[in-house]
Motif scaffolding. Sequence first.
Motif, PDB file in Angstrom:
ATOM      1  N   GLY A 167     -14.085 -36.085 -49.957  1.00 28.27           N
ATOM      2  CA  GLY A 167     -15.208 -35.165 -49.914  1.00 28.27           C
ATOM      3  C   GLY A 167     -15.929 -35.003 -51.237  1.00 28.27           C
ATOM      4  O   GLY A 167     -16.876 -34.228 -51.342  1.00 28.27           O
ATOM      5  N   ALA A 168     -15.497 -35.736 -52.261  1.00 25.65           N
ATOM      6  CA  ALA A 168     -16.100 -35.743 -53.593  1.00 25.65           C
ATOM      7  C   ALA A 168     -16.183 -34.347 -54.201  1.00 25.65           C
ATOM      8  O   ALA A 168     -17.262 -33.897 -54.611  1.00 25.65           O
ATOM      9  CB  ALA A 168     -17.483 -36.394 -53.548  1.00 25.65           C
ATOM     10  N   PRO A 169     -15.083 -33.616 -54.293  1.00 24.19           N
ATOM     11  CA  PRO A 169     -15.127 -32.325 -54.989  1.00 24.19           C
ATOM     12  C   PRO A 169     -15.449 -32.485 -56.467  1.00 24.19           C
ATOM     13  O   PRO A 169     -15.952 -31.557 -57.098  1.00 24.19           O
ATOM     14  CB  PRO A 169     -13.717 -31.762 -54.775  1.00 24.19           C
ATOM     15  CG  PRO A 169     -12.854 -32.953 -54.533  1.00 24.19           C
ATOM     16  CD  PRO A 169     -13.704 -33.930 -53.818  1.00 24.19           C
ATOM     17  N   CYS A 170     -15.175 -33.667 -57.025  1.00 22.46           N
ATOM     18  CA  CYS A 170     -15.465 -33.904 -58.438  1.00 22.46           C
ATOM     19  C   CYS A 170     -16.962 -33.827 -58.722  1.00 22.46           C
ATOM     20  O   CYS A 170     -17.382 -33.544 -59.849  1.00 22.46           O
ATOM     21  CB  CYS A 170     -14.927 -35.261 -58.873  1.00 22.46           C
ATOM     22  SG  CYS A 170     -15.509 -36.635 -57.853  1.00 22.46           S
ATOM     23  N   GLU A 171     -17.795 -34.085 -57.694  1.00 19.37           N
ATOM     24  CA  GLU A 171     -19.240 -34.013 -57.856  1.00 19.37           C
ATOM     25  C   GLU A 171     -19.800 -32.680 -57.371  1.00 19.37           C
ATOM     26  O   GLU A 171     -21.027 -32.490 -57.358  1.00 19.37           O
ATOM     27  CB  GLU A 171     -19.906 -35.161 -57.096  1.00 19.37           C
ATOM     28  CG  GLU A 171     -19.484 -36.551 -57.582  1.00 19.37           C
ATOM     29  CD  GLU A 171     -20.113 -37.656 -56.768  1.00 19.37           C
ATOM     30  OE1 GLU A 171     -21.044 -37.356 -55.974  1.00 19.37           O
ATOM     31  OE2 GLU A 171     -19.689 -38.818 -56.902  1.00 19.37           O
ATOM     32  N   GLY A 172     -18.925 -31.784 -56.923  1.00 16.16           N
ATOM     33  CA  GLY A 172     -19.364 -30.485 -56.429  1.00 16.16           C
ATOM     34  C   GLY A 172     -19.841 -30.514 -54.995  1.00 16.16           C
ATOM     35  O   GLY A 172     -20.385 -29.517 -54.503  1.00 16.16           O
ATOM     36  N   ARG A 173     -19.627 -31.606 -54.281  1.00 17.84           N
ATOM     37  CA  ARG A 173     -20.082 -31.712 -52.896  1.00 17.84           C
ATOM     38  C   ARG A 173     -19.120 -31.031 -51.920  1.00 17.84           C
ATOM     39  O   ARG A 173     -19.441 -30.860 -50.749  1.00 17.84           O
ATOM     40  CB  ARG A 173     -20.256 -33.183 -52.510  1.00 17.84           C
ATOM     41  CG  ARG A 173     -21.471 -33.833 -53.142  1.00 17.84           C
ATOM     42  CD  ARG A 173     -21.752 -35.178 -52.500  1.00 17.84           C
ATOM     43  NE  ARG A 173     -20.954 -36.248 -53.057  1.00 17.84           N
ATOM     44  CZ  ARG A 173     -20.796 -37.437 -52.476  1.00 17.84           C
ATOM     45  NH1 ARG A 173     -21.341 -37.671 -51.297  1.00 17.84           N
ATOM     46  NH2 ARG A 173     -20.067 -38.381 -53.051  1.00 17.84           N
ATOM     47  N   GLU A 174     -17.930 -30.690 -52.392  1.00 18.49           N
ATOM     48  CA  GLU A 174     -16.957 -30.017 -51.540  1.00 18.49           C
ATOM     49  C   GLU A 174     -16.310 -28.894 -52.346  1.00 18.49           C
ATOM     50  O   GLU A 174     -15.767 -29.127 -53.430  1.00 18.49           O
ATOM     51  CB  GLU A 174     -15.890 -31.012 -51.056  1.00 18.49           C
ATOM     52  CG  GLU A 174     -14.973 -30.445 -49.998  1.00 18.49           C
ATOM     53  CD  GLU A 174     -14.069 -31.519 -49.400  1.00 18.49           C
ATOM     54  OE1 GLU A 174     -13.939 -31.578 -48.167  1.00 18.49           O
ATOM     55  OE2 GLU A 174     -13.498 -32.312 -50.176  1.00 18.49           O
ATOM     56  N   SER A 175     -16.369 -27.692 -51.795  1.00 17.49           N
ATOM     57  CA  SER A 175     -15.830 -26.525 -52.496  1.00 17.49           C
ATOM     58  C   SER A 175     -14.309 -26.495 -52.382  1.00 17.49           C
ATOM     59  O   SER A 175     -13.706 -27.196 -51.560  1.00 17.49           O
ATOM     60  CB  SER A 175     -16.419 -25.246 -51.913  1.00 17.49           C
ATOM     61  OG  SER A 175     -15.979 -25.081 -50.559  1.00 17.49           O
ATOM     62  N   ALA A 176     -13.707 -25.647 -53.196  1.00 16.85           N
ATOM     63  CA  ALA A 176     -12.259 -25.490 -53.144  1.00 16.85           C
ATOM     64  C   ALA A 176     -11.813 -24.964 -51.787  1.00 16.85           C
ATOM     65  O   ALA A 176     -10.767 -25.359 -51.253  1.00 16.85           O
ATOM     66  CB  ALA A 176     -11.796 -24.553 -54.260  1.00 16.85           C
ATOM     67  N   ALA A 177     -12.621 -24.070 -51.181  1.00 16.95           N
ATOM     68  CA  ALA A 177     -12.269 -23.533 -49.862  1.00 16.95           C
ATOM     69  C   ALA A 177     -12.327 -24.616 -48.791  1.00 16.95           C
ATOM     70  O   ALA A 177     -11.469 -24.688 -47.900  1.00 16.95           O
ATOM     71  CB  ALA A 177     -13.203 -22.388 -49.512  1.00 16.95           C
ATOM     72  N   ALA A 178     -13.357 -25.472 -48.866  1.00 20.85           N
ATOM     73  CA  ALA A 178     -13.470 -26.564 -47.890  1.00 20.85           C
ATOM     74  C   ALA A 178     -12.354 -27.582 -48.084  1.00 20.85           C
ATOM     75  O   ALA A 178     -11.804 -28.129 -47.115  1.00 20.85           O
ATOM     76  CB  ALA A 178     -14.840 -27.234 -48.012  1.00 20.85           C
ATOM     77  N   TYR A 179     -12.027 -27.831 -49.340  1.00 23.77           N
ATOM     78  CA  TYR A 179     -10.965 -28.802 -49.626  1.00 23.77           C
ATOM     79  C   TYR A 179      -9.603 -28.293 -49.161  1.00 23.77           C
ATOM     80  O   TYR A 179      -8.723 -29.077 -48.819  1.00 23.77           O
ATOM     81  CB  TYR A 179     -10.932 -29.101 -51.123  1.00 23.77           C
ATOM     82  CG  TYR A 179     -10.018 -30.246 -51.502  1.00 23.77           C
ATOM     83  CD1 TYR A 179     -10.469 -31.559 -51.490  1.00 23.77           C
ATOM     84  CD2 TYR A 179      -8.686 -30.010 -51.858  1.00 23.77           C
ATOM     85  CE1 TYR A 179      -9.637 -32.612 -51.831  1.00 23.77           C
ATOM     86  CE2 TYR A 179      -7.843 -31.050 -52.191  1.00 23.77           C
ATOM     87  CZ  TYR A 179      -8.331 -32.350 -52.180  1.00 23.77           C
ATOM     88  OH  TYR A 179      -7.500 -33.392 -52.513  1.00 23.77           O
ATOM     89  N   GLU A 180      -9.450 -26.977 -49.124  1.00 26.50           N
ATOM     90  CA  GLU A 180      -8.192 -26.380 -48.708  1.00 26.50           C
ATOM     91  C   GLU A 180      -7.821 -26.780 -47.284  1.00 26.50           C
ATOM     92  O   GLU A 180      -6.630 -26.856 -46.930  1.00 26.50           O
ATOM     93  CB  GLU A 180      -8.273 -24.851 -48.824  1.00 26.50           C
ATOM     94  CG  GLU A 180      -7.073 -24.086 -48.276  1.00 26.50           C
ATOM     95  CD  GLU A 180      -5.764 -24.466 -48.952  1.00 26.50           C
ATOM     96  OE1 GLU A 180      -4.705 -24.338 -48.294  1.00 26.50           O
ATOM     97  OE2 GLU A 180      -5.788 -24.873 -50.126  1.00 26.50           O
ATOM     98  N   ALA A 181      -8.830 -27.074 -46.442  1.00 28.20           N
ATOM     99  CA  ALA A 181      -8.531 -27.523 -45.075  1.00 28.20           C
ATOM    100  C   ALA A 181      -7.766 -28.849 -45.099  1.00 28.20           C
ATOM    101  O   ALA A 181      -6.839 -29.065 -44.309  1.00 28.20           O
ATOM    102  CB  ALA A 181      -9.830 -27.658 -44.288  1.00 28.20           C
ATOM    103  N   HIS A 182      -8.154 -29.746 -46.019  1.00 32.37           N
ATOM    104  CA  HIS A 182      -7.467 -31.038 -46.118  1.00 32.37           C
ATOM    105  C   HIS A 182      -6.049 -30.862 -46.667  1.00 32.37           C
ATOM    106  O   HIS A 182      -5.098 -31.436 -46.135  1.00 32.37           O
ATOM    107  CB  HIS A 182      -8.247 -31.993 -47.024  1.00 32.37           C
ATOM    108  CG  HIS A 182      -9.694 -32.129 -46.668  1.00 32.37           C
ATOM    109  ND1 HIS A 182     -10.127 -32.214 -45.365  1.00 32.37           N
ATOM    110  CD2 HIS A 182     -10.813 -32.196 -47.451  1.00 32.37           C
ATOM    111  CE1 HIS A 182     -11.451 -32.329 -45.346  1.00 32.37           C
ATOM    112  NE2 HIS A 182     -11.886 -32.315 -46.604  1.00 32.37           N
TER     113      HIS A 182
END
Length: 592
Positions: free
Chosen positions: A393-408
């Motif tokens: 989800g490319a959280p490193c680029e800010g395209r995915e928030s910590a909350a969204a990443y928490e689902a994974h």
Amino acid sequence: MTAARSHSTTAQGVQGTLDDLGTPLAEVTFVVVDLETTGGSPAESAITEIGAVKVRGGADLGQFGTLVDPGGEIPPFITALTGITQAMVTAAPRIDSVLPAFLEFARGCVLVAHNAPFDTGFLKAACAAHGYAWPAFPVIDTVDLARRVLTRDEVPNCKLETLARFFRTATRPCHRALADARATVDVLHGLIERLGSFGVTSLEELRGFAKAPTPEQRSKRHLADTVPSAPGVYVFEDTRGEALYIGKSGDLRSRVRSYFTGSETRHRVREMVGLAERVRTIVCATGLEAEIRELRLIAEHKPRYNRRSKFPERVLWLKLTVEPFPRLSIVRECRDDGAAYLGPMSSRRQAEEARAAMHEALPLRQCTQRLTPRLIERGRARTCALGEMGRCGAPCEGRESAAAYEAHSGSARAVIAGDVRPVVAAARARIDRLAAGRRYEEAGLQRDRLAAFVRAAARGQRLGALAGCRQVVAARPAFDGGWELAVVRHGRLAAAGMIPPRAHPRPYVDALIATAETVFPWSVTTGAPGGAAAAEEMECILRWMDAPGVRPVEVEGSWTSPVHGAERLREWIDNAYATRGLGESRSGRPLK
């Protein structure tokens, strides 16, 4: 009548007939055989090539050689070693049609091989799998002969390549079956020439020569004189008291005495016996206690002549890290830090394949940087191409928030906790898609990843269930009519004992529980989450408990297996490895 007279004459001390001398080696027909395979175990690997040469009296009588379709993929490292590729065996016959021809070629002969247990093991397994009776071939192992005939000053080891150079064979071994068989023929002839100085002239003398005890073994027989006939552990020690070799047995005296006879043919063990000065024994109440004590002593002393169980601390774990954007990391130490751990696993390759299987199903980040929201806000996080490929989800680029990443990461925790369905479904869909496109090598890679994941998850779930119980007391029927008792606390054997035949069990159970070792639920030193025992010890306990007739006496805790866990899939994985194609069942239909 003639035979009777010959026997009588020999018994009176008169020279016997020529029949008494055995079969002269010059009249023996040898079939020297060599195999190439896809691996080292007949249970998991298959034959790719058979080569055999028939000789008698130094003359070549014929040869047999063919490639064999193993019915599955040839691992890349095997291709690199042997030069046998998948394309070379595509049109080759299967082993079920090759085997009868080879057995006919070798009929009535003496079978010879370099490291014979390997080759005969595969041939016997093939016979059993396809309904052929294994002939009672006399078998000669050139490795055993070389160890008795040649000294370390002459050859550093008894590998075929080393012996071929020493005897200057006409054919150099090259990991192809027929060439290696020809080289082994020359090695055999060279060894037989050496055997003349030992007075070995007949087949019967040849077969007994390699199995005879060495002078060192004969001279150390007195070490077994004081060993008791009881279950337990034995430790061979040198003059300084250092442990050379540790083993266990249900009958210590019988097992230790076997080290000083011709039945012990292992070169390393014979060498160890020559260095040993004493045998220390530890009598145990049960066979399980002996097995566990052996494991613990090997791990503690790491004897130079033991090969297995020496480094239980080298197991690996797949760790879902504790950070804002968790990732899967391969670690050697399992800590009580709130992280989720999958394993244990015995090799880095298995850990990497299990991680790859999880990455196929879960879009977790695969970079190794410690990613924090502040780092992302400043634009200082390293980026990669996986985000563009849809694999992250490319959280490193800010395209995915910590909350969204928490689902994974939550899904990953659920998988590690026991619900393996997402990983299995993703892997099977990919295998079916690749197999339908006839991309079998890629399908095999996905199968290997799934197998590594399933086996690691199943192992972890089995061990975790036992380790999670504060106490398990179990009883197993003994041979004399009594019962073997075991007290297991957090996966560690805390006590073992026996209940005599016809005795009331309760006093014995209570006494064993009262004297059992105190075990804490977690130990950093063993690297076992929720348990204080090494993985191999817990597996020994589980095998003991799986035996017929074992009865749980007391269970404190929840000893369960996840409903959607990996244990139920292990049989499916084993069947997948036995199939003809990588994505097909035995009937040719896709695996479901």
